[in-house]
Design a protein around this motif. Structure first.
Motif, PDB file in Angstrom:
ATOM      1  N   TYR A  81       4.436 -44.067   1.468  1.00 41.91           N
ATOM      2  CA  TYR A  81       3.036 -43.649   1.470  1.00 41.91           C
ATOM      3  C   TYR A  81       2.123 -44.851   1.749  1.00 41.91           C
ATOM      4  CZ  TYR A  81      -1.534 -42.842  -0.618  1.00 41.91           C
ATOM      5  OH  TYR A  81      -2.880 -42.796  -0.842  1.00 41.91           O
ATOM      6  N   LEU A  95      -1.066 -36.722   4.674  1.00 45.83           N
ATOM      7  CA  LEU A  95      -0.130 -35.736   5.207  1.00 45.83           C
ATOM      8  C   LEU A  95       1.297 -36.035   4.757  1.00 45.83           C
ATOM      9  CD1 LEU A  95      -1.405 -35.130   8.855  1.00 45.83           C
ATOM     10  CD2 LEU A  95      -1.588 -33.609   6.870  1.00 45.83           C
ATOM     11  N   TYR A  96       1.632 -37.325   4.670  1.00 41.23           N
ATOM     12  CA  TYR A  96       2.957 -37.666   4.150  1.00 41.23           C
ATOM     13  C   TYR A  96       3.061 -37.252   2.687  1.00 41.23           C
ATOM     14  CZ  TYR A  96       6.852 -40.157   2.170  1.00 41.23           C
ATOM     15  OH  TYR A  96       8.008 -40.452   1.492  1.00 41.23           O
ATOM     16  N   TRP A  98       1.310 -35.065   1.064  1.00 38.09           N
ATOM     17  CA  TRP A  98       1.273 -33.600   1.007  1.00 38.09           C
ATOM     18  C   TRP A  98       2.651 -33.032   1.330  1.00 38.09           C
ATOM     19  CZ3 TRP A  98      -1.604 -29.225   0.103  1.00 38.09           C
ATOM     20  CH2 TRP A  98      -1.271 -28.080   0.793  1.00 38.09           C
ATOM     21  N   SER A  99       3.259 -33.542   2.419  1.00 37.93           N
ATOM     22  CA  SER A  99       4.585 -33.075   2.837  1.00 37.93           C
ATOM     23  C   SER A  99       5.653 -33.481   1.840  1.00 37.93           C
ATOM     24  CB  SER A  99       4.925 -33.637   4.219  1.00 37.93           C
ATOM     25  OG  SER A  99       3.944 -33.282   5.162  1.00 37.93           O
ATOM     26  N   VAL A 392      11.051 -32.374   8.538  1.00 37.41           N
ATOM     27  CA  VAL A 392       9.824 -33.055   8.115  1.00 37.41           C
ATOM     28  C   VAL A 392      10.100 -34.525   7.803  1.00 37.41           C
ATOM     29  CG1 VAL A 392       7.961 -33.073   6.421  1.00 37.41           C
ATOM     30  CG2 VAL A 392       8.876 -30.904   7.228  1.00 37.41           C
ATOM     31  N   PHE A 396       8.213 -38.142   9.613  1.00 34.42           N
ATOM     32  CA  PHE A 396       7.541 -39.247   8.939  1.00 34.42           C
ATOM     33  C   PHE A 396       8.330 -40.555   8.998  1.00 34.42           C
ATOM     34  CE2 PHE A 396       5.133 -35.704   7.147  1.00 34.42           C
ATOM     35  CZ  PHE A 396       3.848 -36.191   7.349  1.00 34.42           C
ATOM     36  N   GLY A 452       8.575 -25.630   8.086  1.00 33.67           N
ATOM     37  CA  GLY A 452       8.344 -27.000   7.619  1.00 33.67           C
ATOM     38  C   GLY A 452       7.184 -27.629   8.354  1.00 33.67           C
ATOM     39  N   LEU A 453       7.110 -27.413   9.672  1.00 31.49           N
ATOM     40  CA  LEU A 453       5.994 -27.941  10.467  1.00 31.49           C
ATOM     41  C   LEU A 453       4.682 -27.305  10.049  1.00 31.49           C
ATOM     42  CD1 LEU A 453       4.980 -29.681  12.802  1.00 31.49           C
ATOM     43  CD2 LEU A 453       5.549 -27.801  14.360  1.00 31.49           C
ATOM     44  N   VAL A 456       3.298 -28.908   6.981  1.00 31.31           N
ATOM     45  CA  VAL A 456       2.693 -30.213   7.262  1.00 31.31           C
ATOM     46  C   VAL A 456       1.289 -30.023   7.827  1.00 31.31           C
ATOM     47  CG1 VAL A 456       2.834 -32.314   8.637  1.00 31.31           C
ATOM     48  CG2 VAL A 456       4.916 -31.343   7.661  1.00 31.31           C
ATOM     49  N   GLY A 459      -1.745 -29.266   5.755  1.00 33.76           N
ATOM     50  CA  GLY A 459      -2.335 -30.400   5.064  1.00 33.76           C
ATOM     51  C   GLY A 459      -3.593 -30.940   5.719  1.00 33.76           C
TER      52      GLY A 459
END
Length: 472
Positions: A81, A95-96, A98-99, A392, A396, A452-453, A456, A459
Protein backbone atom coordinates in the motif's frame (compact mmCIF):
# COMPACT_ATOMS: atom_id res chain seq x y z
CA UNK A 1 -7.37 4.93 24.15
CA UNK A 2 -7.05 6.31 20.61
CA UNK A 3 -4.40 8.91 21.52
CA UNK A 4 -2.55 6.52 23.74
CA UNK A 5 -2.28 3.71 21.25
CA UNK A 6 -1.81 5.66 18.02
CA UNK A 7 1.37 7.30 19.35
CA UNK A 8 3.03 4.03 20.28
CA UNK A 9 6.09 2.97 18.30
CA UNK A 10 6.11 -0.58 16.99
CA UNK A 11 8.91 -2.62 18.50
CA UNK A 12 11.43 -4.08 16.05
CA UNK A 13 11.70 -7.57 17.48
CA UNK A 14 11.81 -9.76 14.35
CA UNK A 15 15.17 -10.75 12.87
CA UNK A 16 16.02 -12.21 9.46
CA UNK A 17 15.10 -15.75 10.51
CA UNK A 18 11.74 -14.57 11.90
CA UNK A 19 10.98 -12.60 8.74
CA UNK A 20 11.94 -15.52 6.49
CA UNK A 21 9.72 -17.88 8.46
CA UNK A 22 6.86 -15.39 8.12
CA UNK A 23 7.30 -15.46 4.34
CA UNK A 24 7.40 -19.27 4.29
CA UNK A 25 4.53 -19.61 6.75
CA UNK A 26 2.29 -17.20 4.82
CA UNK A 27 2.99 -18.90 1.49
CA UNK A 28 2.50 -22.52 2.53
CA UNK A 29 -1.15 -22.96 3.28
CA UNK A 30 -3.50 -25.21 1.37
CA UNK A 31 -2.53 -25.01 -2.28
CA UNK A 32 0.38 -27.42 -2.45
CA UNK A 33 -1.81 -30.17 -0.98
CA UNK A 34 -4.70 -29.59 -3.41
CA UNK A 35 -4.10 -27.69 -6.63
CA UNK A 36 -1.87 -30.23 -8.42
CA UNK A 37 -5.07 -32.16 -9.21
CA UNK A 38 -6.53 -29.25 -11.19
CA UNK A 39 -3.16 -28.49 -12.82
CA UNK A 40 -2.94 -32.11 -14.00
CA UNK A 41 -6.48 -32.04 -15.36
CA UNK A 42 -5.48 -29.00 -17.41
CA UNK A 43 -2.02 -29.95 -18.73
CA UNK A 44 -1.90 -33.72 -18.22
CA UNK A 45 1.72 -34.82 -18.25
CA UNK A 46 4.27 -34.97 -15.43
CA UNK A 47 6.63 -32.72 -17.37
CA UNK A 48 4.04 -29.98 -17.76
CA UNK A 49 3.03 -30.32 -14.11
CA UNK A 50 6.61 -29.63 -13.03
CA UNK A 51 7.02 -26.86 -15.63
CA UNK A 52 3.98 -25.08 -14.19
CA UNK A 53 5.47 -25.17 -10.68
CA UNK A 54 8.96 -24.11 -11.84
CA UNK A 55 7.53 -21.27 -13.94
CA UNK A 56 5.46 -20.12 -10.96
CA UNK A 57 8.54 -20.21 -8.72
CA UNK A 58 10.61 -18.18 -11.20
CA UNK A 59 7.87 -15.57 -11.61
CA UNK A 60 7.46 -15.30 -7.82
CA UNK A 61 11.23 -14.97 -7.31
CA UNK A 62 11.39 -12.20 -9.91
CA UNK A 63 8.68 -10.30 -8.06
CA UNK A 64 10.37 -10.84 -4.67
CA UNK A 65 13.73 -9.64 -5.98
CA UNK A 66 12.08 -6.53 -7.38
CA UNK A 67 10.20 -5.81 -4.14
CA UNK A 68 13.51 -5.67 -2.28
CA UNK A 69 14.21 -2.18 -3.63
CA UNK A 70 10.81 -0.86 -2.54
CA UNK A 71 11.00 -2.44 0.91
CA UNK A 72 14.45 -0.90 1.44
CA UNK A 73 13.21 2.56 0.45
CA UNK A 74 10.03 2.41 2.58
CA UNK A 75 10.59 0.13 5.60
CA UNK A 76 7.21 0.99 7.13
CA UNK A 77 4.10 -0.91 8.15
CA UNK A 78 1.68 -1.17 5.25
CA UNK A 79 4.05 -2.58 2.64
CA UNK A 80 2.55 -2.67 -0.86
CA UNK A 81 0.00 0.00 0.00
CA UNK A 82 2.86 2.40 0.89
CA UNK A 83 4.76 1.56 -2.32
CA UNK A 84 1.73 2.35 -4.49
CA UNK A 85 0.99 5.56 -2.62
CA UNK A 86 4.53 6.84 -3.11
CA UNK A 87 4.82 5.66 -6.72
CA UNK A 88 1.44 6.85 -7.98
CA UNK A 89 -1.15 8.73 -5.92
CA UNK A 90 -3.80 8.32 -3.26
CA UNK A 91 -6.36 6.91 -5.70
CA UNK A 92 -4.16 3.98 -6.77
CA UNK A 93 -3.17 3.31 -3.17
CA UNK A 94 -6.83 3.40 -2.14
CA UNK A 95 -7.81 1.02 -4.95
CA UNK A 96 -5.20 -1.44 -3.73
CA UNK A 97 -6.41 -1.13 -0.14
CA UNK A 98 -10.03 -1.43 -1.30
CA UNK A 99 -9.18 -4.52 -3.38
CA UNK A 100 -7.07 -5.90 -0.56
CA UNK A 101 -10.08 -5.74 1.72
CA UNK A 102 -12.73 -6.71 -0.84
CA UNK A 103 -10.90 -9.51 -2.68
CA UNK A 104 -7.18 -10.10 -2.13
CA UNK A 105 -6.70 -10.76 1.57
CA UNK A 106 -10.25 -11.66 2.48
CA UNK A 107 -10.65 -13.90 -0.57
CA UNK A 108 -7.42 -15.69 0.30
CA UNK A 109 -8.55 -16.13 3.90
CA UNK A 110 -11.86 -17.55 2.66
CA UNK A 111 -10.16 -19.96 0.21
CA UNK A 112 -7.73 -21.22 2.84
CA UNK A 113 -10.62 -21.64 5.28
CA UNK A 114 -12.54 -23.71 2.71
CA UNK A 115 -9.38 -25.79 2.15
CA UNK A 116 -9.19 -26.43 5.90
CA UNK A 117 -12.73 -27.78 5.68
CA UNK A 118 -11.78 -30.08 2.77
CA UNK A 119 -9.37 -31.94 5.02
CA UNK A 120 -11.64 -31.79 8.05
CA UNK A 121 -14.19 -33.59 5.86
CA UNK A 122 -11.65 -36.35 5.18
CA UNK A 123 -11.63 -37.08 8.91
CA UNK A 124 -15.36 -36.52 9.40
CA UNK A 125 -17.28 -36.68 6.11
CA UNK A 126 -20.39 -34.68 7.19
CA UNK A 127 -18.16 -31.58 7.31
CA UNK A 128 -17.71 -31.66 3.53
CA UNK A 129 -19.22 -29.48 0.83
CA UNK A 130 -21.60 -32.26 -0.21
CA UNK A 131 -23.53 -31.78 3.04
CA UNK A 132 -26.02 -29.00 2.24
CA UNK A 133 -27.31 -27.26 5.35
CA UNK A 134 -29.56 -24.62 3.80
CA UNK A 135 -30.80 -23.84 0.29
CA UNK A 136 -32.89 -21.12 -1.34
CA UNK A 137 -33.09 -21.63 -5.08
CA UNK A 138 -29.55 -21.87 -6.46
CA UNK A 139 -27.98 -20.41 -3.29
CA UNK A 140 -26.78 -23.10 -0.92
CA UNK A 141 -24.84 -23.18 2.32
CA UNK A 142 -22.84 -26.35 2.92
CA UNK A 143 -21.04 -27.68 5.97
CA UNK A 144 -17.58 -26.92 4.58
CA UNK A 145 -18.42 -23.23 4.25
CA UNK A 146 -19.66 -23.16 7.85
CA UNK A 147 -16.47 -24.86 9.09
CA UNK A 148 -14.38 -22.28 7.21
CA UNK A 149 -16.32 -19.41 8.79
CA UNK A 150 -15.93 -20.84 12.30
CA UNK A 151 -12.13 -21.09 11.90
CA UNK A 152 -11.92 -17.51 10.61
CA UNK A 153 -13.93 -16.23 13.56
CA UNK A 154 -11.79 -18.20 16.02
CA UNK A 155 -8.49 -16.92 14.61
CA UNK A 156 -9.80 -13.36 14.50
CA UNK A 157 -10.76 -13.59 18.15
CA UNK A 158 -7.32 -14.95 19.08
CA UNK A 159 -5.54 -12.16 17.20
CA UNK A 160 -7.85 -9.51 18.63
CA UNK A 161 -6.57 -10.47 22.08
CA UNK A 162 -3.02 -9.32 21.34
CA UNK A 163 -0.16 -9.89 18.91
CA UNK A 164 1.74 -12.27 21.20
CA UNK A 165 -0.83 -15.07 20.84
CA UNK A 166 -0.79 -14.75 17.07
CA UNK A 167 3.01 -14.86 16.94
CA UNK A 168 3.21 -18.00 19.05
CA UNK A 169 0.64 -19.79 16.90
CA UNK A 170 2.35 -18.68 13.70
CA UNK A 171 5.81 -19.90 14.71
CA UNK A 172 4.61 -23.24 16.05
CA UNK A 173 2.37 -24.09 13.10
CA UNK A 174 4.94 -22.98 10.51
CA UNK A 175 7.48 -25.42 11.95
CA UNK A 176 4.89 -28.21 11.90
CA UNK A 177 3.87 -27.56 8.29
CA UNK A 178 7.50 -27.50 7.07
CA UNK A 179 8.30 -30.74 8.89
CA UNK A 180 5.15 -32.42 7.55
CA UNK A 181 6.02 -31.49 3.97
CA UNK A 182 9.62 -32.65 4.29
CA UNK A 183 8.32 -35.85 5.87
CA UNK A 184 6.02 -36.42 2.89
CA UNK A 185 8.75 -35.72 0.34
CA UNK A 186 11.48 -37.85 1.92
CA UNK A 187 9.36 -40.84 2.88
CA UNK A 188 7.55 -40.76 -0.46
CA UNK A 189 10.74 -40.77 -2.52
CA UNK A 190 12.62 -43.24 -0.32
CA UNK A 191 9.98 -45.72 0.82
CA UNK A 192 6.96 -45.44 -1.48
CA UNK A 193 8.66 -44.94 -4.87
CA UNK A 194 6.71 -46.90 -7.52
CA UNK A 195 9.05 -47.43 -10.46
CA UNK A 196 6.29 -48.56 -12.82
CA UNK A 197 4.25 -45.42 -12.01
CA UNK A 198 7.30 -43.17 -12.36
CA UNK A 199 8.22 -44.65 -15.75
CA UNK A 200 4.66 -44.35 -17.05
CA UNK A 201 4.31 -40.75 -15.81
CA UNK A 202 7.55 -39.66 -17.47
CA UNK A 203 7.20 -41.69 -20.69
CA UNK A 204 5.54 -38.80 -22.58
CA UNK A 205 6.96 -36.10 -20.38
CA UNK A 206 6.21 -33.04 -22.54
CA UNK A 207 3.00 -34.16 -24.26
CA UNK A 208 0.24 -31.90 -22.92
CA UNK A 209 -3.36 -33.08 -22.71
CA UNK A 210 -6.57 -32.49 -20.79
CA UNK A 211 -7.70 -35.20 -18.38
CA UNK A 212 -11.35 -35.92 -17.80
CA UNK A 213 -11.50 -37.92 -14.53
CA UNK A 214 -15.21 -38.71 -14.95
CA UNK A 215 -14.78 -40.43 -18.32
CA UNK A 216 -11.15 -41.45 -17.73
CA UNK A 217 -10.20 -39.98 -21.10
CA UNK A 218 -7.41 -37.67 -22.28
CA UNK A 219 -7.35 -35.26 -25.24
CA UNK A 220 -4.09 -33.93 -26.69
CA UNK A 221 -3.90 -30.14 -26.76
CA UNK A 222 -1.72 -27.51 -28.38
CA UNK A 223 -1.64 -23.89 -29.60
CA UNK A 224 -4.30 -21.63 -28.12
CA UNK A 225 -5.85 -24.53 -26.22
CA UNK A 226 -2.50 -25.23 -24.53
CA UNK A 227 -2.11 -21.55 -23.63
CA UNK A 228 -5.59 -21.52 -22.09
CA UNK A 229 -4.76 -24.70 -20.16
CA UNK A 230 -1.49 -23.25 -18.82
CA UNK A 231 -3.21 -20.02 -17.74
CA UNK A 232 -5.98 -21.95 -16.01
CA UNK A 233 -3.48 -24.31 -14.37
CA UNK A 234 -1.36 -21.46 -13.03
CA UNK A 235 -4.26 -20.02 -11.04
CA UNK A 236 -3.68 -22.73 -8.43
CA UNK A 237 0.11 -22.63 -8.43
CA UNK A 238 0.23 -18.82 -8.24
CA UNK A 239 -2.27 -18.85 -5.39
CA UNK A 240 -0.13 -21.43 -3.58
CA UNK A 241 2.90 -19.18 -4.00
CA UNK A 242 1.16 -15.93 -3.07
CA UNK A 243 1.17 -14.02 0.25
CA UNK A 244 4.99 -13.80 0.12
CA UNK A 245 4.65 -10.01 0.34
CA UNK A 246 2.77 -10.14 3.67
CA UNK A 247 6.07 -9.65 5.48
CA UNK A 248 6.17 -6.08 4.11
CA UNK A 249 2.95 -5.28 5.96
CA UNK A 250 4.73 -5.69 9.32
CA UNK A 251 7.91 -3.84 8.33
CA UNK A 252 7.58 -1.68 11.45
CA UNK A 253 8.45 -4.67 13.63
CA UNK A 254 11.46 -6.04 11.72
CA UNK A 255 15.05 -5.34 12.75
CA UNK A 256 17.22 -3.67 10.10
CA UNK A 257 14.26 -3.66 7.67
CA UNK A 258 16.20 -2.08 4.80
CA UNK A 259 18.25 -5.26 4.55
CA UNK A 260 16.21 -8.00 6.16
CA UNK A 261 12.88 -7.54 4.36
CA UNK A 262 14.36 -7.90 0.89
CA UNK A 263 16.59 -10.78 1.94
CA UNK A 264 13.74 -12.59 3.68
CA UNK A 265 11.58 -12.20 0.57
CA UNK A 266 14.26 -13.86 -1.56
CA UNK A 267 15.12 -16.63 0.91
CA UNK A 268 11.49 -17.39 1.76
CA UNK A 269 10.29 -17.60 -1.84
CA UNK A 270 13.32 -19.70 -2.82
CA UNK A 271 12.74 -22.16 0.03
CA UNK A 272 9.06 -22.52 -0.80
CA UNK A 273 9.76 -22.97 -4.52
CA UNK A 274 12.20 -25.81 -3.78
CA UNK A 275 9.66 -27.44 -1.44
CA UNK A 276 6.82 -27.12 -3.97
CA UNK A 277 8.76 -28.56 -6.91
CA UNK A 278 10.10 -31.40 -4.72
CA UNK A 279 6.60 -32.20 -3.46
CA UNK A 280 5.26 -32.50 -6.99
CA UNK A 281 8.17 -34.70 -8.06
CA UNK A 282 7.23 -36.91 -5.10
CA UNK A 283 3.60 -36.97 -6.27
CA UNK A 284 4.69 -38.30 -9.69
CA UNK A 285 6.81 -40.99 -8.01
CA UNK A 286 3.90 -42.27 -5.91
CA UNK A 287 0.72 -41.56 -7.92
CA UNK A 288 -0.14 -42.02 -11.57
CA UNK A 289 -1.19 -38.89 -13.43
CA UNK A 290 -4.74 -40.30 -13.49
CA UNK A 291 -4.68 -40.68 -9.70
CA UNK A 292 -3.42 -37.11 -9.25
CA UNK A 293 -6.11 -35.72 -11.56
CA UNK A 294 -8.88 -37.73 -9.93
CA UNK A 295 -7.86 -37.39 -6.28
CA UNK A 296 -11.06 -37.30 -4.14
CA UNK A 297 -11.96 -33.67 -3.43
CA UNK A 298 -8.55 -32.80 -5.00
CA UNK A 299 -6.77 -34.00 -1.83
CA UNK A 300 -3.60 -35.09 -3.68
CA UNK A 301 -1.44 -35.13 -0.55
CA UNK A 302 -3.86 -37.47 1.20
CA UNK A 303 -3.95 -39.76 -1.85
CA UNK A 304 -0.15 -39.90 -1.88
CA UNK A 305 0.05 -40.55 1.85
CA UNK A 306 -2.27 -43.55 1.36
CA UNK A 307 0.60 -45.26 -0.45
CA UNK A 308 3.27 -43.86 1.84
CA UNK A 309 1.76 -44.45 5.29
CA UNK A 310 -1.40 -46.49 4.80
CA UNK A 311 -4.89 -45.59 6.05
CA UNK A 312 -3.83 -44.53 9.55
CA UNK A 313 -1.08 -42.34 8.10
CA UNK A 314 -3.50 -40.48 5.86
CA UNK A 315 -5.44 -39.33 8.89
CA UNK A 316 -2.25 -37.95 10.42
CA UNK A 317 -1.41 -36.15 7.17
CA UNK A 318 -4.92 -34.72 6.97
CA UNK A 319 -4.52 -33.32 10.50
CA UNK A 320 -1.11 -31.88 9.59
CA UNK A 321 -2.58 -30.19 6.53
CA UNK A 322 -5.37 -28.76 8.66
CA UNK A 323 -2.68 -27.38 10.97
CA UNK A 324 -0.90 -25.90 7.94
CA UNK A 325 -3.99 -24.13 6.61
CA UNK A 326 -4.96 -22.98 10.10
CA UNK A 327 -1.49 -21.47 10.58
CA UNK A 328 -1.54 -19.84 7.15
CA UNK A 329 -4.85 -18.15 7.90
CA UNK A 330 -3.52 -16.98 11.24
CA UNK A 331 -0.73 -15.09 9.47
CA UNK A 332 -3.07 -13.68 6.83
CA UNK A 333 -5.56 -12.45 9.41
CA UNK A 334 -2.83 -10.91 11.56
CA UNK A 335 -1.00 -9.08 8.75
CA UNK A 336 -4.10 -7.93 6.87
CA UNK A 337 -5.32 -5.76 9.71
CA UNK A 338 -2.05 -3.77 9.62
CA UNK A 339 -2.82 -2.57 6.10
CA UNK A 340 -6.27 -1.28 7.09
CA UNK A 341 -4.69 0.43 10.08
CA UNK A 342 -2.13 2.24 7.90
CA UNK A 343 -4.79 3.23 5.39
CA UNK A 344 -6.98 4.65 8.14
CA UNK A 345 -4.03 6.73 9.36
CA UNK A 346 -3.91 8.25 5.86
CA UNK A 347 -7.67 8.91 5.92
CA UNK A 348 -8.27 6.31 3.20
CA UNK A 349 -10.23 3.77 5.23
CA UNK A 350 -12.83 3.73 7.98
CA UNK A 351 -11.63 5.86 10.87
CA UNK A 352 -12.29 3.06 13.38
CA UNK A 353 -9.73 0.86 11.61
CA UNK A 354 -7.02 3.34 12.61
CA UNK A 355 -7.59 2.73 16.30
CA UNK A 356 -6.07 0.05 18.49
CA UNK A 357 -8.08 -1.83 21.08
CA UNK A 358 -7.05 -2.38 24.71
CA UNK A 359 -4.73 -5.19 23.58
CA UNK A 360 -2.96 -2.72 21.27
CA UNK A 361 -4.03 -4.40 18.04
CA UNK A 362 -6.37 -3.02 15.30
CA UNK A 363 -9.42 -4.87 16.59
CA UNK A 364 -12.01 -3.08 14.45
CA UNK A 365 -10.05 -3.90 11.28
CA UNK A 366 -9.70 -7.52 12.34
CA UNK A 367 -13.43 -7.99 12.83
CA UNK A 368 -14.37 -6.11 9.64
CA UNK A 369 -11.99 -8.39 7.75
CA UNK A 370 -13.54 -11.41 9.49
CA UNK A 371 -17.09 -10.49 8.50
CA UNK A 372 -16.29 -9.95 4.81
CA UNK A 373 -14.04 -13.04 4.54
CA UNK A 374 -16.86 -15.08 6.05
CA UNK A 375 -19.28 -13.67 3.48
CA UNK A 376 -16.87 -14.64 0.67
CA UNK A 377 -16.88 -18.20 1.98
CA UNK A 378 -20.52 -18.32 0.91
CA UNK A 379 -19.97 -16.98 -2.62
CA UNK A 380 -18.42 -20.06 -4.19
CA UNK A 381 -16.11 -23.02 -3.99
CA UNK A 382 -12.35 -23.15 -3.56
CA UNK A 383 -11.57 -22.81 -7.29
CA UNK A 384 -13.85 -19.80 -7.76
CA UNK A 385 -12.24 -18.00 -4.83
CA UNK A 386 -8.79 -18.61 -6.36
CA UNK A 387 -9.89 -16.96 -9.63
CA UNK A 388 -11.21 -13.89 -7.79
CA UNK A 389 -7.96 -13.46 -5.86
CA UNK A 390 -5.24 -14.20 -8.40
CA UNK A 391 -6.52 -11.93 -11.15
CA UNK A 392 -6.70 -8.89 -8.86
CA UNK A 393 -3.39 -9.76 -7.19
CA UNK A 394 -1.59 -9.81 -10.54
CA UNK A 395 -2.97 -6.38 -11.49
CA UNK A 396 -1.51 -4.76 -8.40
CA UNK A 397 1.78 -6.67 -8.58
CA UNK A 398 2.23 -5.22 -12.07
CA UNK A 399 1.47 -1.71 -10.82
CA UNK A 400 3.72 -2.08 -7.77
CA UNK A 401 6.76 -3.30 -9.69
CA UNK A 402 6.07 -0.64 -12.30
CA UNK A 403 6.50 1.76 -9.39
CA UNK A 404 10.22 0.94 -9.33
CA UNK A 405 10.61 2.59 -12.74
CA UNK A 406 8.48 5.57 -11.67
CA UNK A 407 10.35 6.15 -8.40
CA UNK A 408 13.72 6.01 -10.15
CA UNK A 409 12.56 8.88 -12.35
CA UNK A 410 10.84 10.84 -9.57
CA UNK A 411 13.59 10.42 -6.99
CA UNK A 412 16.82 9.53 -8.81
CA UNK A 413 18.98 10.53 -5.83
CA UNK A 414 16.92 8.77 -3.14
CA UNK A 415 18.70 6.38 -0.79
CA UNK A 416 18.41 2.84 -2.17
CA UNK A 417 20.22 0.44 0.20
CA UNK A 418 19.19 -2.38 -2.13
CA UNK A 419 18.49 -2.09 -5.85
CA UNK A 420 16.20 -4.41 -7.77
CA UNK A 421 18.17 -7.38 -9.08
CA UNK A 422 18.57 -7.34 -12.86
CA UNK A 423 16.95 -3.91 -13.27
CA UNK A 424 15.41 -3.07 -15.67
CA UNK A 425 15.20 -6.52 -17.32
CA UNK A 426 13.90 -8.67 -14.41
CA UNK A 427 11.18 -6.23 -13.23
CA UNK A 428 10.07 -5.64 -16.83
CA UNK A 429 10.02 -9.37 -17.58
CA UNK A 430 7.85 -9.99 -14.52
CA UNK A 431 5.40 -7.27 -15.59
CA UNK A 432 5.11 -8.83 -19.07
CA UNK A 433 4.56 -12.35 -17.68
CA UNK A 434 1.97 -11.13 -15.17
CA UNK A 435 0.18 -9.06 -17.84
CA UNK A 436 -0.07 -12.08 -20.16
CA UNK A 437 -1.41 -14.25 -17.36
CA UNK A 438 -3.95 -11.70 -16.12
CA UNK A 439 -5.14 -11.02 -19.67
CA UNK A 440 -5.53 -14.74 -20.28
CA UNK A 441 -7.44 -15.18 -17.02
CA UNK A 442 -9.86 -12.38 -17.84
CA UNK A 443 -10.46 -13.85 -21.30
CA UNK A 444 -10.83 -17.51 -20.35
CA UNK A 445 -12.40 -17.08 -16.89
CA UNK A 446 -14.52 -14.00 -17.36
CA UNK A 447 -17.34 -15.28 -15.14
CA UNK A 448 -15.10 -15.21 -12.05
CA UNK A 449 -12.22 -12.85 -12.88
CA UNK A 450 -14.69 -10.38 -14.33
CA UNK A 451 -16.34 -9.97 -10.94
CA UNK A 452 -12.91 -9.38 -9.41
CA UNK A 453 -12.33 -6.55 -11.90
CA UNK A 454 -15.77 -5.10 -11.17
CA UNK A 455 -14.98 -5.01 -7.44
CA UNK A 456 -11.76 -3.10 -8.15
CA UNK A 457 -13.49 -0.57 -10.39
CA UNK A 458 -16.26 0.03 -7.85
CA UNK A 459 -13.53 1.47 -5.67
CA UNK A 460 -13.15 4.50 -7.98
CA UNK A 461 -16.57 6.06 -7.31
CA UNK A 462 -16.27 5.04 -3.65
CA UNK A 463 -13.02 7.03 -3.45
CA UNK A 464 -14.53 10.20 -4.86
CA UNK A 465 -18.01 9.96 -3.32
CA UNK A 466 -16.51 9.47 0.13
CA UNK A 467 -14.33 12.55 -0.28
CA UNK A 468 -11.04 10.64 0.08
CA UNK A 469 -9.56 12.77 -2.72
CA UNK A 470 -9.95 15.87 -0.51
CA UNK A 471 -8.48 14.35 2.63
CA UNK A 472 -4.93 15.08 3.64
Amino acid sequence: MENQTENHEMKRELGLLDATMLVVGSMIGSGIFIVSADITRNVGSAGWLIIIWILTGVITLMAALSYGELSAMYPKAGGQYIYLRESYNKLVAFLYGWSFFMVIQTGTIAAVGVAFAKFAAYIYEPLGDQHILYAIGSFKINAAQLVAIVTIILLTWINSRGVKNGKIIQTLLTVIKILSLFGLIITGLLFAFRSEVWNANWAEVFTPFNWNPETQTAVNIGGATLFAAVVSAMVGSLFSSDAWNNVTFIAGEIKNPRKNIGLSLFLGTLIVTVIYVSTNIMYTAVLSMQEIAAAPADRVAVAASQYIFGTAGTLVIAVMIMISTFGCNNGLILSGARVYYTMAQDGLFFKQAGKLNKFEVPGWGLWAQCIWASALCLTGRYGDLLDYVIFVVLIFYILTIGGIFILRRKYPDADRPYKAFGYPLIPALYMICAAVLSGGLLYYKTSTCGWGLVLVLIGIPVFYLSGHDRKS
